[in-house]
Design a protein around this motif. Structure first.
Motif, mmCIF file in Angstrom:
data_model
loop_
_atom_site.group_PDB
_atom_site.id
_atom_site.type_symbol
_atom_site.label_atom_id
_atom_site.label_comp_id
_atom_site.label_asym_id
_atom_site.label_seq_id
_atom_site.Cartn_x
_atom_site.Cartn_y
_atom_site.Cartn_z
ATOM 1 N N ASP A 137 49.734 -40.013 30.665
ATOM 2 C CA ASP A 137 49.699 -39.567 29.773
ATOM 3 C C ASP A 137 48.554 -38.025 30.295
ATOM 4 N N ALA A 138 49.699 -37.811 32.165
ATOM 5 C CA ALA A 138 48.998 -36.772 32.791
ATOM 6 C C ALA A 138 50.261 -36.464 33.357
ATOM 7 N N LEU A 139 50.601 -34.602 33.769
ATOM 8 C CA LEU A 139 51.283 -34.116 33.840
ATOM 9 C C LEU A 139 50.855 -33.315 36.048
ATOM 10 N N HIS A 140 51.397 -33.442 36.697
ATOM 11 C CA HIS A 140 50.803 -33.432 37.842
ATOM 12 C C HIS A 140 51.403 -32.154 38.272
ATOM 13 N N LEU A 141 50.708 -31.146 38.512
ATOM 14 C CA LEU A 141 52.011 -29.948 38.450
ATOM 15 C C LEU A 141 51.413 -29.439 40.031
ATOM 16 N N GLU A 142 52.942 -30.424 40.926
ATOM 17 C CA GLU A 142 52.876 -30.172 42.330
ATOM 18 C C GLU A 142 52.982 -29.102 43.116
ATOM 19 N N ASN A 143 53.882 -28.281 42.379
ATOM 20 C CA ASN A 143 53.434 -26.356 42.973
ATOM 21 C C ASN A 143 53.584 -25.921 42.125
ATOM 22 N N PHE A 144 53.430 -24.850 42.002
ATOM 23 C CA PHE A 144 54.075 -23.449 41.554
ATOM 24 C C PHE A 144 54.400 -22.107 42.524
ATOM 25 N N VAL B 86 59.352 -21.190 39.917
ATOM 26 C CA VAL B 86 59.446 -22.279 39.527
ATOM 27 C C VAL B 86 58.297 -23.163 39.287
ATOM 28 N N ILE B 87 58.234 -23.658 38.976
ATOM 29 C CA ILE B 87 56.931 -25.172 38.317
ATOM 30 C C ILE B 87 57.246 -26.170 38.648
ATOM 31 N N PHE B 88 57.029 -27.048 39.948
ATOM 32 C CA PHE B 88 57.175 -27.925 39.755
ATOM 33 C C PHE B 88 56.126 -29.087 39.156
ATOM 34 N N GLY B 89 56.392 -29.780 38.138
ATOM 35 C CA GLY B 89 56.091 -31.113 37.672
ATOM 36 C C GLY B 89 55.953 -32.784 37.335
ATOM 37 N N ARG B 90 55.410 -33.725 37.755
ATOM 38 C CA ARG B 90 55.412 -35.028 37.738
ATOM 39 C C ARG B 90 55.097 -35.137 36.311
ATOM 40 N N ARG B 91 55.580 -36.146 35.490
ATOM 41 C CA ARG B 91 54.882 -36.918 34.367
ATOM 42 C C ARG B 91 54.576 -37.946 34.334
ATOM 43 N N GLU B 92 53.290 -39.077 34.337
ATOM 44 C CA GLU B 92 52.567 -39.969 34.464
ATOM 45 C C GLU B 92 52.213 -40.664 33.934
ATOM 46 N N GLY C 171 46.258 -30.095 38.872
ATOM 47 C CA GLY C 171 46.641 -29.311 39.641
ATOM 48 C C GLY C 171 46.748 -29.351 41.447
ATOM 49 N N SER C 172 47.575 -28.644 42.584
ATOM 50 C CA SER C 172 47.275 -28.648 44.111
ATOM 51 C C SER C 172 47.151 -27.921 44.305
#
Length: 613
Positions: free
Chosen positions: A517-524, A509-515, A557-558
C-alpha cells in the motif's frame, strides 16, 4: 606545479579535483605514466565520481589500465577497474556468476583483435576459411551480447577488428586480397550494427583511430607478449572510453561557446570590418570556413552554440548576417554576447541566461590569456585553446568528444529552438510586475503519463545529463530504463510541457515503485529549462492525489546529495513530507501520510494519464 611534482608532494589524494587541470597537455606516454601513479593513489570515493569499468578481451591488455585511469581522471572521474583473465572473454561473458558480472560495472570492455579469427583459421587458408570463422565468431558474440544484457545493467563495449597488413599480405594474389578485405569489412559492418539489436551494446570503430596513423600492433609484442593491439592504439582507445565514461557520469557538455576574432574568422573585426574578415577563398580563410562548417554540423545535433567575444555587438551581427561568405549565421547561435567585459563574467551571465551550470560549457578561444583566465576563474569549463594554425582548429574541437552521447533523441534535434523559446520567455517575464502574473499569462500545459517506448531514450538521457533537479542522481542507461518500464511494480512517468511560446518536449520523469500500500518515489528528474514554473508541484500533487484515490496509504521519497542538486534538498519537505530518521548510506528519506495534500498551481493545466494499479 605539474602533475608529477604534485604527486611526489602528496597533494593529489586529498585534492583529486586538481587532477584534470594537471593532466592537461600531457602526451600519451606521460598520461600512461600518470595513470600508473594514479592507480596506486589512495583516493577516497567521496573525492570524485567513481566509474566502475570491467575489462576483458582476447590478448594482453596490460597497457590499457593506466591509460584508461588517466583518461577517466582527465574528466574528474575516479576509475575502479576489474580486469579479467588473459584471453578469458568467452568464459567471463558467458558465465553470469563470473567476477566480471559481480563487479556490477557501468561499462564493460571486451577488447577484440584479429587473433580471435586467425587463431582458428587453418594453415594454409583461403578467404573462404576466414569467412567461415568470422560468421561463427560473430554469431557467438551475438549470443554473448544477449547474455550480457540479461545479466548486467551496464554497457558492453565491443570494437571493430583491425586487419594488420601481415595477414592480408599472406595472400599473394590481389584478387584474394580484395576478397579478404571485402569480407572483413562486411564482418565489421555487421559488428557495428550490433547496437540496433542490443541496446546495451556499443561498438567502437577503430578504423578512424587507425586513420590517424596509429599502428595496429607491435610485431614483437604481438609474438612474445600476445599483445595484439599496440600500446598507442590501446591509449587512443582509452581516450574514446574516457568520453563514454564522462557521458555515463552525466558530464557531457551542452553548449559550445566561441570567441570570434582568430577563432571563427581570421583578422580583427574592429579593424577589418564585417566584410574584411577571412572566412573563405584565402589560405587561412578556407581553414576558418572548414571550422565553421564543423561548428554548424555540431549545432545541428542539439549542441547549443553561443558567442562570447570582445567586440561591439552591432558589427558582430553585421558580420554574421551580411558577409556572404560566412558559413555560420546569427540564427545558428542561441546567444551572442559581444562586449568588453571579462569573458569569465560573460560566461557566468550566459549560464544564468540559459539556466545551465558553467560546467556545461566548452569554450574555444585563440587567446592564451583569455583561456588561462577562464580556466582559473571557472575550472568547470572545458577550455580549448586554438592558438596555432587555423587548419588545426577542427582537430582541437573534436579531439575530446565533449558532446558525445549514446543516441540522439527528437529533443536533441529541437534543443536550440527550445532554448531560444526560453530566452523569449525571459524577455516576456520583463513585462510583468510579479512572477504570478507572468505564470498566469504563460499558459503552462503539462502532460504526465507513463513513458512510451519511443520516449525511453529521452528518459535515459535525462537521467544521465540532468544534475540540478535530480533527486538521487541515479544514472540509467537505456536497457535499465526499459527494464523498469517493463516491470509491473514500477512506474516510469514522463513529463511533457508546453506553453504559449511552444512545446518544451519531454522535460522530466518520475520513477516510482509500488510496494503493497506504499509508493516509493525512487527518483524525480526535471530539466533545468523548465524550473520555477510550478511543473514539479503540479506533477507531485497529481501523483499524491492519485495514490490516495487508489487506496495507497503512504508515499516515500529519497534525496541523495551531490555537488549540484542542493537546490532540491528540501523538495519533499516543501510539499508536506516528513523527514525519516537518518541512514548510513547518505540518502535522506521522506514520508507522506496522504493526509493533507498540496494542490497543483492554478496556472498549470495538467493532464495526468497515469495509473498505480
Amino acid at each position: 606545479m605539474d602533475f608529477f611534482a604534485a604527486y611526489r608532494d602528496g597533494l593529489l589524494a586529498d585534492d583529486y579535483h586538481r587532477v584534470p587541470a594537471l593532466l592537461t597537455g600531457l602526451d600519451p606516454a606521460e598520461l600512461a605514466r600518470a595513470g600508473r601513479l594514479l592507480a596506486n593513489l589512495a583516493v577516497d570515493d567521496t573525492q570524485a565520481t567513481v566509474v566502475r569499468v570491467a575489462i576483458t578481451g582476447h590478448g594482453t591488455l596490460s597497457p590499457l589500465v593506466p591509460s584508461l585511469t588517466a583518461e577517466v581522471a582527465r574528466h574528474g572521474l575516479l576509475l575502479r577497474p576489474t580486469v579479467g583473465d588473459f584471453g578469458g572473454y568467452l568464459t567471463e561473458l558467458s558465465d553470469p556468476d563470473s567476477e566480471l558480472y559481480r563487479a556490477e560495472a557501468e561499462i564493460t570492455l571486451c577488447v577484440l583483435d584479429a587473433g580471435i579469427i586467425f587463431d582458428e583459421v587453418p594453415v594454409p587458408w583461403r578467404p573462404a576459411d576466414v569467412r567461415a570463422v568470422l560468421d561463427e565468431k560473430l554469431a557467438f558474440l551475438d549470443k554473448l551480447a544477449s547474455i550480457f544484457e540479461a545479466n548486467s545493467k551496464g554497457t558492453l563495449v565491443l570494437n571493430t577488428l583491425p586487419l594488420p597488413h601481415r595477414l592480408s599480405a599472406q595472400l599473394v594474389d590481389h584478387q584474394s586480397r580484395a576478397e579478404l578485405g571485402a569480407l572483413w569489412r562486411e564482418a565489421n559492418a555487421r559488428l557495428l550494427r550490433f547496437g540496433e539489436q542490443h541496446p546495451g551494446v556499443l561498438v567502437v570503430d577503430l578504423d578512424p583511430l587507425l586513420a590517424e596513423g596509429i599502428p595496429v600492433e607491435d610485431p614483437r609484442m604481438a609474438v612474445y607478449a600476445k599483445m595484439h593491439l599496440s600500446t598507442e592504439l590501446l591509449a587512443r582507445y582509452a581516450r574514446e572510453i574516457g568520453h563514454l565514461a564522462r557521458n555515463t557520469a552525466g558530464r557531457t557538455k551542452k553548449c559550445l561557446v566561441l570567441d570570434l576574432d582568430g577563432t571563427v574568422w581570421g583578422g580583427i573585426l574592429g579593424e577589418d570590418g564585417h566584410d574584411g574578415v577571412e572566412v573563405a577563398e584565402t589560405h587561412h580563410g578556407e581553414a576558418f570556413r572548414a571550422f565553421q562548417r564543423v561548428v554548424k554540423q555540431i549545432g545541428a545535433q542539439g549542441v547549443l552554440l553561443a558567442v562570447v567575444s570582445k567586440n561591439d555587438l552591432e558589427p558582430v551581427r553585421r558580420a554574421l548576417t551580411e558577409n556572404p561568405q560566412m558559413t555560420l549565421s546569427e540564427n545558428d547561435f542561441v546567444r551572442i554576447i559581444a562586449n568588453w567585459q571579462p569573458k569569465h563574467d560573460n560566461l557566468k551571465q550566459l549560464a544564468a541566461d540559459l539556466n545551465l551550470g558553467v560546467d556545461a560549457f566548452t569554450f574555444v578561444d585563440d587567446s592564451t590569456l583569455e583561456c588561462g583566465l577562464v580556466r582559473e576563474e571557472l575550472p568547470g569549463v572545458a577550455v580549448l585553446p586554438v592558438t596555432g594554425d587555423p587548419a588545426l582548429h577542427v582537430g582541437t574541437l573534436l579531439a575530446d568528444g565533449w558532446f558525445d552521447v549514446r543516441e540522439l533523441t527528437v529533443e536533441d534535434r529541437a534543443r536550440v529552438d527550445k532554448y531560444r523559446e526560453d530566452l523569449s520567455r525571459k524577455d516576456f517575464l520583463d513585462n510583468f510586475d510579479s512572477i504570478e502574473q507572468y505564470l498566469a499569462e504563460l499558459g503552462v500545459r503539462v502532460r504526465f503519463a507513463p513513458a512510451t517506448e519511443k520516449e525511453l531514450p529521452r528518459v535515459s538521457q535525462l537521467s544521465l545529463r540532468t544534475n540540478q533537479f535530480n533527486l538521487t542522481t541515479r544514472r540509467l542507461q537505456l536497457p535499465e530504463v526499459r527494464e523498469l518500464a517493463d516491470d509491473p511494480a514500477w512506474h516510469v512517468l514522463a513529463i511533457r510541457s508546453s506553453d504559449r511560446f511552444g512545446d518544451n518536449g519531454l522535460v522530466g520523469v518520475i520513477f516510482g515503485r509500488r510496494e503493497n500500500d506504499a509508493l516509493h518515489l525512487e527518483n524525480f528528474i526535471l530539466s533545468c529549462r523548465v524550473f520555477s514554473r510550478g511543473i514539479e508541484q503540479a506533477c507531485l500533487s497529481a501523483l499524491l492525489h492519485h495514490a490516495r484515490e487508489h487506496g495507497l496509504t503512504e508515499v516515500f521519497g529519497s534525496y541523495r546529495p551531490t555537488a549540484k542538486n542542493g537546490k532540491v534538498a528540501d523538495f519533499y519537505r516543501r510539499y508536506g513530507f516528513t523527514t525519516l530518521p537518518g541512514s548510513d548510506d547518505g540518502v535522506t528519506r521522506f514520508r507522506h501520510d496522504l493526509g493533507e495534500l498540496t494542490e497543483a498551481p492554478a496556472h498549470v493545466d495538467l493532464d495526468f494519464g497515469g495509473t498505480l494499479q
